[in-house]
Design an enzyme around this catalytic site. Structure first.
Site, mmCIF file in Angstrom:
data_model
loop_
_atom_site.group_PDB
_atom_site.id
_atom_site.type_symbol
_atom_site.label_atom_id
_atom_site.label_comp_id
_atom_site.label_asym_id
_atom_site.label_seq_id
_atom_site.Cartn_x
_atom_site.Cartn_y
_atom_site.Cartn_z
ATOM 1 N N GLU A 65 -0.932 -4.228 6.180
ATOM 2 C CA GLU A 65 -0.532 -3.166 7.093
ATOM 3 C C GLU A 65 -1.697 -2.634 7.917
ATOM 4 O OE1 GLU A 65 2.391 -3.453 3.783
ATOM 5 O OE2 GLU A 65 0.198 -3.233 3.850
ATOM 6 N N LYS A 96 9.729 -20.238 -6.192
ATOM 7 C CA LYS A 96 10.502 -19.007 -6.088
ATOM 8 C C LYS A 96 11.985 -19.353 -6.225
ATOM 9 C CE LYS A 96 10.347 -14.746 -3.390
ATOM 10 N NZ LYS A 96 9.739 -14.063 -2.251
ATOM 11 N N ARG A 108 -0.315 2.886 3.935
ATOM 12 C CA ARG A 108 -1.455 2.034 3.614
ATOM 13 C C ARG A 108 -2.358 1.805 4.817
ATOM 14 N NH1 ARG A 108 -0.133 -1.377 -0.880
ATOM 15 N NH2 ARG A 108 -0.762 -3.280 0.158
#
Length: 653
Positions: free
Chosen positions: A371, A283, A399
């Site tokens: 979630e 990343k 969600r």
């Protein structure tokens, strides 16, 4: 730039040599760094997918072949290579490019991707559709990564992929630098072996030979795959989750080795059946500060591209961020009450749960992008007597809706939901606006719903949720800075379901909920200068709504305005309408001000509040028009005609 300036579609990539493509990768990184240093966006993720993006568009016939990105902030290179290079400076700005993939923006964006873990399910649907239409030459690729594999939906998709006829390719972009998988020695040898055309031809010939001699039936074909996987596991002394799903697994491989990626992708491109390629990427690749600190450089804001120094705002003597008020208050409460714990699904920095994690690491839980699990995990702790503060961004709580109902509210468990990023959130746009929470939470029994007017009220509501209530409690608050430089107060218990009068008035009553009430207060100040007297009430609680206050208002005022930074259908205005109808207040004129029944585009919060008419000026216009109505002056109580239609911003760029 030698090549990038001439690339207007993936077809231009196909004319270049591998060596030239490697130069394109370097130019892409330079371009992204230059652009994002001046116009902030999701930085680290897209730097990590440069080689993968180039390889995919080089090999595949996009947009006929489908690339389905998981979480669109991996896809900046994709946008640049698909005809949007010259508009990339408008990224995340009002009227400009979306920060995520958006099919309304480009035919190359096959699926909207603002929330995580959707790519495999969506791509599987596309792959099955291709099979049903006999489009055997259409390739479907799902690119999942950046934490999305922690989401349950990803595994639901993988589980289903092995039971449907399809040729789906899943690419797992593994950029988690804390995972140190072996990518050398025997592993490299096996990758080269199992992805080679010769190996797979021999493998298929053996399978067809068994089948022709009736030594294996169609129903038993998975046994061959399981046998191959077992042999590979025996050699590497490792087992693989994906192979347990009967999906062919290749990797891990170096995701920054462009020639190697192209070779492997070419070899597995036409293989039959679902398969997964596991690539390892860094990343922030190519920008040292981002490589060293992936979390900070996920979305770093403005920075100096030469020095890597982030350009931070001077927040001295400025109001605290709402999320920081939450974080500091949670720590202070946890110091006094050992039952308090904190839970967040992969957003500890964004929601400032990091303060709790630093002080009480054993009572702080980052559960990953999950979630639904975060809610039920919190419910389990609440069942055993703990007091979980479950902090989830408002749009992400969508969600976990079933878990809020079934696992928390139904059992009256004391879970405190802190919904950060409520209301319009700005550049992240329609996938992230927290405008539905008031409406989607209001029908749920046993759930208290509240929203603070300022930082003191946020602290009071957190205190009330712990010490003034025994069931589930939701507190929603906006992104960004609050209203007060002195945000610390001595928290106290608020009477649940009670609002408060902020200002006296005689012409119109304005009812607001949450921090948007500050816009209303400023609008009322301006109205006062024009001789319009407006009473202002902060409702504090949407549920239970303060019916005693509503009775007083309805008996005194014929003209009422409700203001909220949530959708107009189902929120505060709807609750007041229901109350007036149920109590026969037929002579009251109500004007609801809020988010229209449309998806709102991206832009700054100020711009979007102006578009939707909930900024100070917009609310003032509503007040003025209603005042004219009270004086018998003809005025249609509709949103002002000069407002920009939010949908136009999405479709007509």
């Amino acid at each position: 730039m030698q090549y990038l300036q001439h690339i207007n579609s993936p077809d231009d990539l196909k004319k270049l040599s591998i060596e030239q493509l490697e130069t394109v990768c370097s130019e892409l990184r330079e371009f992204i760094i230059e652009q994002l240093s001046n116009n902030p966006g999701h930085f680290g993720s897209s730097l990590g997918t440069v080689e993968l993006t180039v390889a995919l568009h080089y090999l595949y016939n996009t947009p006929y072949d489908r690339l389905v990105w998981d979480v669109g902030h991996q896809a900046y290179s994709h946008k640049i290579l698909t005809g949007r290079r010259d508009r990339f400076s408008t990224n995340r700005k009002l009227g400009g490019l979306s920060g995520f993939t958006n099919p309304n923006e480009s035919e190359y964006d096959t699926f909207a991707a603002g929330h995580a873990s959707t790519s495999i399910s969506a791509a599987l649907g596309m792959a099955v559709a291709a099979n049903l239409r006999k489009e055997m030459n259409r390739h479907i690729v799902a690119i999942i990564g950046d934490g999305s594999m922690t989401g349950g939906l990803a595994y639901e998709g993988i589980n289903n992929a092995c039971s449907q006829p399809n040729n789906l390719l899943i690419i797992l972009n593994d950029n988690d630098m804390s995972i140190d998988n072996n990518v050398g020695g025997m592993q490299d040898y096996l990758v080269k072996l199992t992805t080679s055309a010769k190996y797979n031809k021999v493998r298929n010939n053996i399978y067809q030979g068994f089948k022709k001699r009736n030594l294996i039936s169609e129903k038993e074909k998975n046994l061959v795959l399981r046998f191959n996987n077992s042999v590979k596991s025996l050699i590497t002394k490792e087992q693989n989750l994906f192979e347990g799903f009967n999906i062919r697994y290749f990797g891990p491989v170096d995701g920054h080795d462009l020639p190697g990626l192209i070779r492997i992708l070419r070899n597995i491109k036409d293989m039959q059946g679902p398969k997964l390629l596991h690539i390892k990427t860094v990343k922030g690749k190519g920008f040292r500060p981002a490589e060293k600190s992936a979390t900070i450089w996920h979305s770093p804001g403005l920075f100096n591209k030469e020095t890597g120094e982030r350009i931070l705002k001077d927040n001295a003597n400025q109001p605290q961020l709402y999320q920081d008020v939450f974080g500091h208050t949670l720590v202070a409460m946890a110091e006094k009450n050992e039952k308090i714990v904190g839970v967040t699904p992969a957003m500890p920095t964004g929601c400032s749960m990091t303060f709790m994690a630093d002080r009480f690491p054993d009572r702080s839980f980052d559960v990953g992008i999950a979630e639904a699990h975060a809610v039920t995990f919190s419910a389990g702790m609440a069942k055993e007597g703990l007091i979980p503060f479950c902090n989830i961004y408002s749009s992400f709580m969508q969600r976990a809706y079933d878990q809020v109902i079934h696992d928390v509210a139904l059992q009256k468990l004391k879970v405190i939901f802190c919904l950060d990023r409520a209301g319009l959130v700005g550049p992240d746009g329609p996938t992230h606006h927290g405008v539905f929470d008031l409406a989607y939470l209001r029908p749920i029994p046993n759930l208290i719903i509240s929203s603070p007017y300022n930082e003191h009220e946020l602290r009071n509501l957190m205190h009330t949720a712990v010490y003034g209530n025994e069931g589930p409690f939701a507190i929603r608050y906006p992104r960004g800075q609050g209203e007060m430089t002195e945000w610390k107060n001595e928290p106290h218990i608020l009477p649940i379901g009670k609002g408060r009068k902020l200002r006296k008035g005689k012409d119109i009553a304005l009812l607001s909920i949450g921090a948007i009430g500050n816009n209303a207060a400023r609008a009322i100040d301006e109205a006062e200068k024009s001789g319009i007297s407006v009473a202002h009430y902060d409702m504090v609680f949407l549920k239970p709504v303060d019916e005693e206050l509503l009775h007083k208002v309805a008996r005194k005022f014929r003209y009422i305005i409700t203001v909220e930074d949530g959708v107009i259908k189902g929120g505060l205005g709807s609750a007041v309408l229901e109350f007036l109808a149920e109590n026969d207040y037929t002579d009251v004129h109500l004007l609801r001000v809020g988010i229209p029944d449309e998806f709102v585009t991206h832009g700054s919060v100020r711009e979007l509040q102006q578009i939707t008419g909930i900024d100070e000026k917009g609310i003032l216009e509503h007040i003025t028009r209603m005042y004219k109505e009270t004086r018998g002056i003809h005025a249609h109580l509709q949103p002002p005609h000069n407002r920009i239609n939010p949908v136009v911003q999405i479709h007509n760029r």
